[in-house]
Design an enzyme around this catalytic site. Structure first.
Site, PDB file in Angstrom:
ATOM      1  CE  LYS A   1       1.416  27.835 -29.385  1.00 57.19           C
ATOM      2  NZ  LYS A   1       0.638  27.630 -28.163  1.00 57.19           N
TER       3      LYS A   1
ATOM      4  CG  ASP B   1       3.393  25.614 -27.140  1.00 61.76           C
ATOM      5  OD1 ASP B   1       4.010  26.255 -28.002  1.00 61.76           O
ATOM      6  OD2 ASP B   1       2.173  25.762 -26.927  1.00 61.76           O
TER       7      ASP B   1
ATOM      8  CB  CYS C   1      -0.363  23.495 -28.058  1.00 64.96           C
ATOM      9  SG  CYS C   1      -1.043  24.785 -26.976  1.00 64.96           S
TER      10      CYS C   1
END
Length: 216
Positions: free
Chosen positions: A98, A9, A172
């Site tokens: 996601k 990310d 994350c």
């Protein structure tokens, strides 16, 4: 045994100037690029994950608590969802998106993005090639029963050892690393190549170590 680097990310919205900026995010993007340039030969595969929200329900809130609810970020097809321009994508071989319709912190909740929907090669900011209707396109892809998840992809490439870097350390990155351990991988998180939301990341590091993650 194959070895993979998972870049979590590193997106515009999670770096300075983004809607959910993490302090040091842009610096980490550049540091990961330097690391990959120097060490890519040590990995058989390099992949990246992206938050890619369409309608994530209660994950977005007008008055977020910054624990379970957040301001809108990384909306599919927007510049905020793109990888940060300081992250060199030259060696990234696959992208996993996601959180399309729910909160999703772990990269292991992501699905393989089609090659024509992700940046490759010498990418310029704002130049991520996307279909005209990115949200509808991603929704149909996400609903595909044949969609390939990160674990499926890693297993199909005989990966047993993963190294994880990216944003955010205490969300994350941690979720991805703990899921990787649960899936049976040998897992290392490189602390210097992550950026966290909390000022003190000791609890996050302790939880990762307790869960079987090696910290480097």
């Amino acid at each position: 045994m194959s070895r993979a680097l998972i870049i979590v990310d590193v997106q515009n919205d999670f770096c300075e100037g983004g809607s959910l900026a993490v302090k040091g995010g842009a610096e980490v993007a550049g540091a990961i690029s330097e690391y990959v340039d120097a060490h890519h030969s040590q990995f058989d595969y390099i992949v990246a994950t992206q938050d890619w929200h369409i309608e994530p329900g209660g994950h977005f809130a007008d008055n977020p608590d910054f624990i379970d609810t957040w301001p809108p970020h990384c909306v599919a097809g927007t510049r905020g969802a793109e990888l940060h321009p300081d992250l060199d994508t030259e060696y990234i071989q696959a992208y996993f998106q996601k959180g399309q319709f729910t909160a999703a912190y772990s990269g292991f909740e992501g699905i393989l993005a089609p090659e024509d929907a992700v940046p490759t090669g010498d990418r310029k900011p704002g130049a991520m090639p996307l279909p005209d209707d990115a949200a509808a396109f991603t929704a149909s892809t996400f609903a595909d029963e044949d969609a390939i998840g990160l674990d499926d992809w890693l297993q199909s490439h005989d990966v047993e050892d993963v190294v994880i870097v990216g944003i955010a350390t205490d969300y994350c990155v941690m979720a991805t690393s703990l899921d990787a351990v649960q899936a049976g991988y040998s897992v290392t998180v490189v602390r210097g190549l992550t950026a966290g939301i909390a000022a003190d990341l000791d609890d996050a590091y302790a939880e990762m170590e307790l869960g079987g993650v090696d910290l480097a």
